[in-house]
Design a protein around this motif. Structure first.
Motif, PDB file in Angstrom:
ATOM      1  N   PHE A   1       0.817  -1.216   0.000  1.00  0.00           N
ATOM      2  CA  PHE A   1       0.000   0.000   0.000  1.00  0.00           C
ATOM      3  C   PHE A   1       0.849   1.263   0.000  1.00  0.00           C
ATOM      4  CE2 PHE A   1      -2.844  -3.211   1.568  1.00  0.00           C
ATOM      5  CZ  PHE A   1      -4.097  -2.851   1.100  1.00  0.00           C
ATOM      6  N   CYS A   2       2.096   1.161   0.413  1.00  0.00           N
ATOM      7  CA  CYS A   2       2.955   2.341   0.481  1.00  0.00           C
ATOM      8  C   CYS A   2       4.405   1.891   0.318  1.00  0.00           C
ATOM      9  CB  CYS A   2       2.746   3.088   1.798  1.00  0.00           C
ATOM     10  SG  CYS A   2       3.359   2.219   3.254  1.00  0.00           S
TER      11      CYS A   2
ATOM     12  N   PRO B   1      -0.880   6.053  -3.096  1.00  0.00           N
ATOM     13  CA  PRO B   1       0.393   6.618  -2.622  1.00  0.00           C
ATOM     14  C   PRO B   1       1.576   6.010  -3.360  1.00  0.00           C
ATOM     15  CG  PRO B   1      -0.461   5.049  -1.045  1.00  0.00           C
ATOM     16  CD  PRO B   1      -1.499   5.168  -2.115  1.00  0.00           C
ATOM     17  N   PRO B   2       2.712   6.696  -3.312  1.00  0.00           N
ATOM     18  CA  PRO B   2       3.912   6.138  -3.961  1.00  0.00           C
ATOM     19  C   PRO B   2       4.284   4.805  -3.344  1.00  0.00           C
ATOM     20  CG  PRO B   2       4.454   8.033  -2.574  1.00  0.00           C
ATOM     21  CD  PRO B   2       2.970   7.982  -2.686  1.00  0.00           C
TER      22      PRO B   2
ATOM     23  N   HIS C   1      11.943   5.709  -4.141  1.00  0.00           N
ATOM     24  CA  HIS C   1      12.272   6.798  -5.066  1.00  0.00           C
ATOM     25  C   HIS C   1      11.071   7.676  -5.364  1.00  0.00           C
ATOM     26  CE1 HIS C   1      16.206   5.463  -5.294  1.00  0.00           C
ATOM     27  NE2 HIS C   1      16.139   4.602  -6.296  1.00  0.00           N
ATOM     28  N   GLU C   2       9.903   7.040  -5.472  1.00  0.00           N
ATOM     29  CA  GLU C   2       8.698   7.833  -5.731  1.00  0.00           C
ATOM     30  C   GLU C   2       8.285   8.621  -4.496  1.00  0.00           C
ATOM     31  OE1 GLU C   2       5.677   5.168  -7.124  1.00  0.00           O
ATOM     32  OE2 GLU C   2       7.008   4.338  -8.656  1.00  0.00           O
TER      33      GLU C   2
ATOM     34  N   VAL D   1       7.636  10.251   7.649  1.00  0.00           N
ATOM     35  CA  VAL D   1       6.940   9.118   8.265  1.00  0.00           C
ATOM     36  C   VAL D   1       5.428   9.335   8.185  1.00  0.00           C
ATOM     37  CG1 VAL D   1       6.649   7.775  10.366  1.00  0.00           C
ATOM     38  CG2 VAL D   1       8.885   8.714   9.806  1.00  0.00           C
ATOM     39  N   GLU D   2       5.028  10.548   8.496  1.00  0.00           N
ATOM     40  CA  GLU D   2       3.617  10.928   8.419  1.00  0.00           C
ATOM     41  C   GLU D   2       3.058  10.636   7.025  1.00  0.00           C
ATOM     42  OE1 GLU D   2       2.975  15.173   9.190  1.00  0.00           O
ATOM     43  OE2 GLU D   2       2.555  14.517  11.223  1.00  0.00           O
ATOM     44  N   MET D   3       3.799  11.064   6.019  1.00  0.00           N
ATOM     45  CA  MET D   3       3.356  10.872   4.632  1.00  0.00           C
ATOM     46  C   MET D   3       3.303   9.387   4.277  1.00  0.00           C
ATOM     47  SD  MET D   3       5.028  10.134   1.517  1.00  0.00           S
ATOM     48  CE  MET D   3       6.715  10.704   1.741  1.00  0.00           C
ATOM     49  N   LEU D   4       4.330   8.646   4.665  1.00  0.00           N
ATOM     50  CA  LEU D   4       4.369   7.224   4.335  1.00  0.00           C
ATOM     51  C   LEU D   4       3.219   6.471   4.979  1.00  0.00           C
ATOM     52  CD1 LEU D   4       8.213   6.741   4.716  1.00  0.00           C
ATOM     53  CD2 LEU D   4       6.922   6.288   2.623  1.00  0.00           C
TER      54      LEU D   4
END
Length: 532
Positions: free
Chosen positions: A249-250, A274-275, A279-280, A358-361
DNA sequence: TAAAGCATGAAGTCTTGT
DNA sequence: ACAAGACTTCATGCTTTA
């Protein structure tokens, strides 16, 4: 694989009585009395745990279904030319006949198979029936191995398979601390499916005691000490856990088990997707990423980050070499990179992830945990303990059509509000949310998010799960009109592999709060069941 | 006093080699 | 089959710093 087959068999099989005991008690009954760590009996909802439901297993809906074992089994059968696989049209057969046919092809007599099917019940899977047959055969296998008994080719084949089953069984026993069936982690760890990997359709039948209302959703680390997931499963109405790695998922791994009674059909992912690669997700690192660092996914995002001294040691180790370092140094650096989730931010320069990253991931909105009195250390800690939003939202997405007007949520061990954020991002309105969270900074984060996202519903805070006793829950249910979803991931402190000091299992100080999740869920089921 | 820095392996599972 | 190695892991507790 050569050698004297019969000698091998008679020498290697230890004819203990374990399986005989199992066969006598078949079908295995789950525990009828449950006790918490304090030894007090836990009152279960009515017949919930007393009538042990047949063990339900997810079944892959395909022509050649079932486990690896079964596939290997079929391979061997087709290899040995004693069995001719004539293409039969199985369309017109009943389920029972199909099962019978499958068992016959596996080398069992029709008589054996039908007895086993009767004993296992109409809903039993092939695996369960073959387990039964194996155990039954073990009980009288000595007869087959008498030297003057001239085994027929079929028996020979059967004995070999019997022996293999026995080995498998012993292996599983070794993996287990106690009796009961083993919960094995699936490979790949995709649970009942992940987006983009929809070639398989999964079906499952829930035990009756597990049915809602309310829906429930429980989460914890997949790699818990032995027996933990068996206990969790046993308490949570014998629902088979769904093990999912969030790397699907991430861009970071997150191996977790989820026990829930949600439908599993017609799930959909959050958009935008999500990426999925480092790299993304972190494009600025690309410039500095050496070719010999082949990572494409990060490891599990934890509560602590690598120290400055560590990245300094690595920098010095790399600066000795112009260009590509020797393999020995590469290995050292990569080991540390994997252990601490380091990323390349300059020439020879590695760094731990920023809290924003971390928040974004994890799928949270930017700055979700930033400011408002939370320290940097606590921010990492709260994030490391949280859900991966895209993963959880995928599972919860089935609720969207079921509750167009919104849901009432009971969120235990809320943390930074992973459940709330997931539902919100799915566009499921939150009517009343009762949230229990011990940490004040976490409660503030959820409260802040609640206000910033202009929630129309009502957020009710509790600090401790102990506050939710029967009276309080009854009162809440009465005033709210019942909960639609009881969600929570209880503390993993004593289950997580990173814990050097107190990896005490489910009975550990913090992780024993699982029993409060069960207690509260069971109370809610009980009270809401009465009202119907 | 609060926050940050830092060292501290075991216990599994999976993979590879013999 | 078996052994040995590789790999991963929602952390705790002590010390130092601000």
């Amino acid at each position: 694989m050569g050698g004297n087959a019969s000698g091998e068999e008679s020498d290697n099989i230890d004819w203990d009585t374990e399986d005989e005991l199992e066969i006598q008690n078949f079908p295995l009954s789950s525990c009828s009395t449950l006790t918490n760590p304090g030894g007090e009996a836990i009152v279960c909802a009515g017949e919930a745990l007393e009538n042990s439901p047949p063990q339900q297993k997810p079944v892959i809906d395909s022509d050649h279904s079932s486990s690896d074992y079964y596939e290997n089994f079929l391979d061997e059968i087709s290899d040995s030319d004693s069995w001719s696989e004539d293409e039969e049209n199985t369309e017109s057969l009943s389920d029972k006949e199909k099962t019978l046919l499958s068992l016959a092809k596996m080398g069992y007599t029709v008589e054996e198979a039908s007895i086993a099917m009767d004993r296992c019940g109409p809903d039993a899977s092939i695996d369960e029936i073959t387990d039964f047959l194996c155990a039954a055969q073990m009980a009288k296998a000595a007869d087959y191995l008498l030297p003057d008994d001239e085994p027929k080719p079929k028996r020979k084949f059967f004995e070999r398979e019997l022996w293999k089953r026995k080995k498998q069984r012993r292996y599983e026993k070794r993996m287990m601390s106690e009796d009961s069936e083993t919960i094995r982690l699936p490979k790949p760890m995709i649970g009942f499916g992940v987006p983009m990997e929809s070639s398989q359709t999964f079906h499952r039948t829930l035990p009756e005691a597990a049915m809602g209302p309310p829906y429930f959703y429980y989460e914890n680390v997949a790699l818990a000490p032995k027996g933990v997931w068996d206990t969790i499963k046993r308490f949570l109405y014998d629902v088979e856990p769904e093990f999912v790695d969030s790397k699907y998922f991430c861009a970071a791994a997150r191996k977790r088990g989820y026990v829930h009674n949600l439908p599993i059909d017609n799930r959909f992912p959050l958009l935008p997707l999500p990426p999925l690669t480092i790299h993304e997700a972190l494009p600025l690192t690309r410039k500095w990423w050496p070719s010999w660092d082949t990572r494409t996914k990060l490891n599990c995002l934890q509560t602590c980050i690598g120290s400055a001294k560590l990245t300094d040691r690595i920098r010095k180790a790399l600066e000795d070499w112009d260009g590509e370092p020797p393999l020995r140094v590469q290995k050292y650096v990569l080991d540390e990179c994997r252990k601490w989730n380091l990323v390349w931010v300059g020439r020879n320069k590695l760094a731990p992830l920023e809290a924003d990253e971390v928040e974004m991931l994890l799928g949270f909105p930017r700055n979700h945990t930033r400011g408002g009195g939370i320290s940097r250390t606590d921010r990492y800690k709260s994030l490391g303990n949280s859900f991966q939003i895209d993963t959880v939202a995928y599972h919860l997405s089935v609720l969207k059509d079921l509750y167009p007007g919104g849901i009432n949520l009971l969120s235990l061990f809320s943390g930074i509000g992973g459940a709330e954020v997931s539902l919100h991002r799915l566009g499921i309105p939150l009517k009343t949310v009762v949230s229990v969270e011990i940490s004040e900074v976490n409660r503030n984060i959820v409260r802040g998010w609640w206000e910033q996202t202009n929630q129309k519903g009502n957020l009710i805070d509790f600090t401790d799960v102990q506050q939710l006793d029967g009276d309080r829950i009854e009162q809440l249910i009465h005033s709210v009109g019942g909960f639609d979803l009881v969600i929570g991931g209880s503390p993993c402190n004593n289950l997580a592999g990173s814990n050097r000091h107190h990896r005490d299992g489910l009975e550990g100080k913090e992780s024993a709060l699982f029993y409060d999740y069960f207690r509260i869920l069971d109370l809610v089921k009980c009270i809401m069941g009465r009202q119907q």
